[in-house]
Design a protein around this motif. Structure first.
Motif, PDB file in Angstrom:
ATOM      1  N   SER A  40       0.847  -1.195   0.000  1.00 37.80           N
ATOM      2  CA  SER A  40       0.000   0.000   0.000  1.00 37.80           C
ATOM      3  C   SER A  40       0.887   1.251   0.000  1.00 37.80           C
ATOM      4  O   SER A  40       2.072   1.185   0.303  1.00 37.80           O
ATOM      5  CB  SER A  40      -0.949  -0.010   1.197  1.00 37.80           C
ATOM      6  OG  SER A  40      -0.268  -0.365   2.360  1.00 37.80           O
ATOM      7  N   ILE A  41       0.286   2.372  -0.340  1.00 39.08           N
ATOM      8  CA  ILE A  41       1.020   3.634  -0.342  1.00 39.08           C
ATOM      9  C   ILE A  41       1.475   3.982   1.074  1.00 39.08           C
ATOM     10  O   ILE A  41       0.961   3.441   2.064  1.00 39.08           O
ATOM     11  CB  ILE A  41       0.157   4.781  -0.918  1.00 39.08           C
ATOM     12  CG1 ILE A  41      -1.174   4.909  -0.158  1.00 39.08           C
ATOM     13  CG2 ILE A  41      -0.070   4.597  -2.416  1.00 39.08           C
ATOM     14  CD1 ILE A  41      -1.919   6.200  -0.458  1.00 39.08           C
ATOM     15  N   GLY A  65      -7.488  -0.902  -7.832  1.00 32.79           N
ATOM     16  CA  GLY A  65      -6.570  -1.636  -6.961  1.00 32.79           C
ATOM     17  C   GLY A  65      -6.761  -1.240  -5.511  1.00 32.79           C
ATOM     18  O   GLY A  65      -6.186  -0.272  -5.030  1.00 32.79           O
ATOM     19  N   LEU A  67      -6.554  -3.465  -2.601  1.00 28.34           N
ATOM     20  CA  LEU A  67      -5.777  -4.239  -1.619  1.00 28.34           C
ATOM     21  C   LEU A  67      -6.555  -4.221  -0.283  1.00 28.34           C
ATOM     22  O   LEU A  67      -7.718  -4.584  -0.262  1.00 28.34           O
ATOM     23  CB  LEU A  67      -4.345  -3.687  -1.511  1.00 28.34           C
ATOM     24  CG  LEU A  67      -3.332  -4.538  -0.739  1.00 28.34           C
ATOM     25  CD1 LEU A  67      -3.006  -5.819  -1.504  1.00 28.34           C
ATOM     26  CD2 LEU A  67      -2.033  -3.773  -0.507  1.00 28.34           C
ATOM     27  N   SER A  71      -5.091   3.056   0.940  1.00 26.03           N
ATOM     28  CA  SER A  71      -5.165   4.305   0.154  1.00 26.03           C
ATOM     29  C   SER A  71      -6.606   4.788   0.057  1.00 26.03           C
ATOM     30  O   SER A  71      -6.859   6.001   0.051  1.00 26.03           O
ATOM     31  CB  SER A  71      -4.586   4.089  -1.245  1.00 26.03           C
ATOM     32  OG  SER A  71      -5.181   2.966  -1.871  1.00 26.03           O
ATOM     33  N   GLU A  89     -11.383  -3.969  -7.072  1.00 29.15           N
ATOM     34  CA  GLU A  89     -10.412  -4.981  -6.629  1.00 29.15           C
ATOM     35  C   GLU A  89     -10.748  -6.329  -7.275  1.00 29.15           C
ATOM     36  O   GLU A  89     -11.872  -6.800  -7.178  1.00 29.15           O
ATOM     37  CB  GLU A  89     -10.423  -5.091  -5.100  1.00 29.15           C
ATOM     38  CG  GLU A  89      -9.560  -6.198  -4.528  1.00 29.15           C
ATOM     39  CD  GLU A  89      -8.103  -6.173  -4.994  1.00 29.15           C
ATOM     40  OE1 GLU A  89      -7.443  -5.131  -4.881  1.00 29.15           O
ATOM     41  OE2 GLU A  89      -7.634  -7.215  -5.513  1.00 29.15           O
ATOM     42  N   ALA A  90      -9.749  -6.942  -7.894  1.00 27.99           N
ATOM     43  CA  ALA A  90      -9.957  -8.216  -8.590  1.00 27.99           C
ATOM     44  C   ALA A  90     -10.075  -9.394  -7.620  1.00 27.99           C
ATOM     45  O   ALA A  90     -10.750 -10.379  -7.905  1.00 27.99           O
ATOM     46  CB  ALA A  90      -8.810  -8.461  -9.573  1.00 27.99           C
ATOM     47  N   TYR A  94      -9.204 -10.157  -0.846  1.00 29.65           N
ATOM     48  CA  TYR A  94      -8.647  -8.851  -0.486  1.00 29.65           C
ATOM     49  C   TYR A  94      -9.781  -7.848  -0.250  1.00 29.65           C
ATOM     50  O   TYR A  94      -9.735  -7.040   0.679  1.00 29.65           O
ATOM     51  CB  TYR A  94      -7.753  -8.300  -1.599  1.00 29.65           C
ATOM     52  CG  TYR A  94      -6.442  -9.019  -1.838  1.00 29.65           C
ATOM     53  CD1 TYR A  94      -6.100 -10.174  -1.151  1.00 29.65           C
ATOM     54  CD2 TYR A  94      -5.533  -8.517  -2.776  1.00 29.65           C
ATOM     55  CE1 TYR A  94      -4.897 -10.815  -1.400  1.00 29.65           C
ATOM     56  CE2 TYR A  94      -4.323  -9.158  -3.024  1.00 29.65           C
ATOM     57  CZ  TYR A  94      -4.011 -10.307  -2.342  1.00 29.65           C
ATOM     58  OH  TYR A  94      -2.825 -10.932  -2.596  1.00 29.65           O
ATOM     59  N   ALA A 118     -10.461  -4.788 -13.340  1.00 32.26           N
ATOM     60  CA  ALA A 118     -10.781  -3.395 -13.665  1.00 32.26           C
ATOM     61  C   ALA A 118     -11.294  -3.245 -15.096  1.00 32.26           C
ATOM     62  O   ALA A 118     -12.245  -2.482 -15.330  1.00 32.26           O
ATOM     63  CB  ALA A 118      -9.553  -2.521 -13.432  1.00 32.26           C
ATOM     64  N   ASP A 139      -3.810   2.092  -9.500  1.00 32.16           N
ATOM     65  CA  ASP A 139      -2.820   1.375  -8.672  1.00 32.16           C
ATOM     66  C   ASP A 139      -3.057  -0.132  -8.722  1.00 32.16           C
ATOM     67  O   ASP A 139      -2.731  -0.848  -7.793  1.00 32.16           O
ATOM     68  CB  ASP A 139      -2.891   1.913  -7.230  1.00 32.16           C
ATOM     69  CG  ASP A 139      -1.692   1.503  -6.388  1.00 32.16           C
ATOM     70  OD1 ASP A 139      -0.635   1.173  -6.966  1.00 32.16           O
ATOM     71  OD2 ASP A 139      -1.816   1.519  -5.143  1.00 32.16           O
ATOM     72  N   ASP A 141      -2.893  -3.820 -11.349  1.00 32.70           N
ATOM     73  CA  ASP A 141      -1.786  -4.489 -12.055  1.00 32.70           C
ATOM     74  C   ASP A 141      -1.222  -3.574 -13.143  1.00 32.70           C
ATOM     75  O   ASP A 141      -1.947  -2.759 -13.716  1.00 32.70           O
ATOM     76  CB  ASP A 141      -2.268  -5.828 -12.626  1.00 32.70           C
ATOM     77  CG  ASP A 141      -3.521  -5.682 -13.477  1.00 32.70           C
ATOM     78  OD1 ASP A 141      -4.367  -4.815 -13.176  1.00 32.70           O
ATOM     79  OD2 ASP A 141      -3.629  -6.408 -14.479  1.00 32.70           O
TER      80      ASP A 141
END
Ligand code: SAH
Ligand code: DHB
Ligand code: MG
Length: 221
Positions: A40-41, A65, A67, A71, A89-90, A94, A118, A139, A141
């Motif tokens: 993560s950021i 993205g 996670l 963020s 989120e894929a 998560y 996405a 953010d 893949d």
């Protein structure tokens, strides 16, 4: 060592201007406890996203993205109560961790998590006529970063801000012969941006507690 001073200065900035509270700490711990990658950021980057969100008066935010939602929490906190962050989120596992983190943060009413790849979810958002988004944070893949950026422009308006994380990869972007698909993906985006007239863009190098990397910062013309 350079790394050490960058880390120490990042902590210095974070202590002054981007303190991590219980909610953010909890989100990071839950992400770690679930065995998810710790990518993560950073707090200082989260604060940077907040400053950008405020600069464009962001109410509707899109993130690719999620996670564990670290963020997302920074972004959701930067928008008004009637605003919303849509985050894609894929990985459904998560997304479940993130959902719990949003509940703990009491931000679940401001965050819409969409589970799926996405490139499948983005056309769906267009169909639902959600948007335009004021700020878009890319953010997910790295290989389809150009396609993500094209979608971001499509779902934005003039003046919207688009950010793309991880476009420097510890300087590996300099290697035109790199076989790393992530490097290839972000190199392709950076090159594509150099000829693009729809946005005004630059790249900020990022040093600090995370690996040396960089973010595209762009505004839609
Ligand atoms: N934005 C997060 C970090 C995201 S890490 C933060 O800073 O806190 C990248 C995430 O993108 C991972 O959770 C990964 O599962 C997800 N991802 C990978 N491929 C994806 C895809 N095709 N569509 C949506 N999400 C994807
Ligand atoms: C990776 C992805 C990220 O979004 C990040 O911030 C750092 C690393 C990765 O997939 O390697
Ligand atoms: Mg990233």
């Amino acid at each position: 060592m350079e790394d050490k001073i960058f880390m120490q200065v990042d902590e210095y900035i974070s202590n002054l201007l981007a303190p991590v509270d219980d909610v953010l700490g909890h989100a990071e711990r839950a992400t770690h406890a679930a065995g998810m990658p710790m990518i993560s950021i950073s707090p200082v980057q989260g604060k940077f996203l907040q400053v950008l969100a405020k600069m464009c008066n962001a109410k509707n935010v899109l993130e690719l993205g999620t996670l564990g939602g670290y963020s997302t929490i920074w972004l959701a906190r930067a928008i008004p109560d009637d605003g919303e962050v849509v985050t894609i989120e894929a990985d459904s596992g998560y997304a479940e961790v993130a959902r719990r983190n949003f509940e703990f943060a009491e931000l679940h009413n401001k965050i819409d998590i969409r589970i799926g790849k996405a490139l499948d979810v983005l056309p769906q958002l267009e169909k639902e006529r959600i948007g335009p988004f004021d700020l878009i944070f890319i953010d997910a893949d790295k290989p389809p970063y150009v396609e993500y950026f094209q979608w971001a422009i499509k779902l934005a308006r003039p003046g919207s801000i688009i950010i793309a994380d991880n476009v420097i990869r510890e300087g590996a972007v300099l290697d035109e012969n790199s076989t790393d698909e992530k490097v290839h993906g972000v190199r392709r985006l950076n090159q594509w941006l150099s000829g693009n007239k729809e946005v005004t863009a630059t790249i900020l190098q990022n040093v600090g507690i995370k690996e040396y990397d960089g973010m595209v910062v762009a505004v839609v013309n």
